[in-house]
Design a protein around this motif. Sequence first.
Motif: not given
Length: 123
Positions: A66-73
């Motif tokens: 709910g506080r951290f977000t992981i994403s990718r490229d």
Amino acid sequence: QVQLVESEGGLVQPGGSLRLSCAASGFTSDEYYMGWFRQAPGKEREAVSAISMYDVHTYYSDAVKGRFTISRDNAKNTVHLQMNELKPEETGVYYCTADPSISRLWIQGGNYWGQGTQVTVSA
């Protein structure tokens, strides 16, 4: 040879935000996972978040959900960890890790590690 290169961490005030990045090289396919561990002073290293590089799955510890977000490229073989509402107890060294197995990565960390980057949450 797989290499993971992390961006610099930094100093942030409690409640603030910081984004970490990790670039991977040397993998021969996209069928692997990347993630983040952290180690606070005097404590064991713990899993924070992970992401599949080839499907939609993401993973978060209860402490950061709910506080951290992981994403990718995928074009850059890079993952980002957006950290919001940071707390002083989240101060520590953050490590990027990667592995073909999410089980191994999440339980003990992957076969590959970055050098670690310091995140300090303090007023």
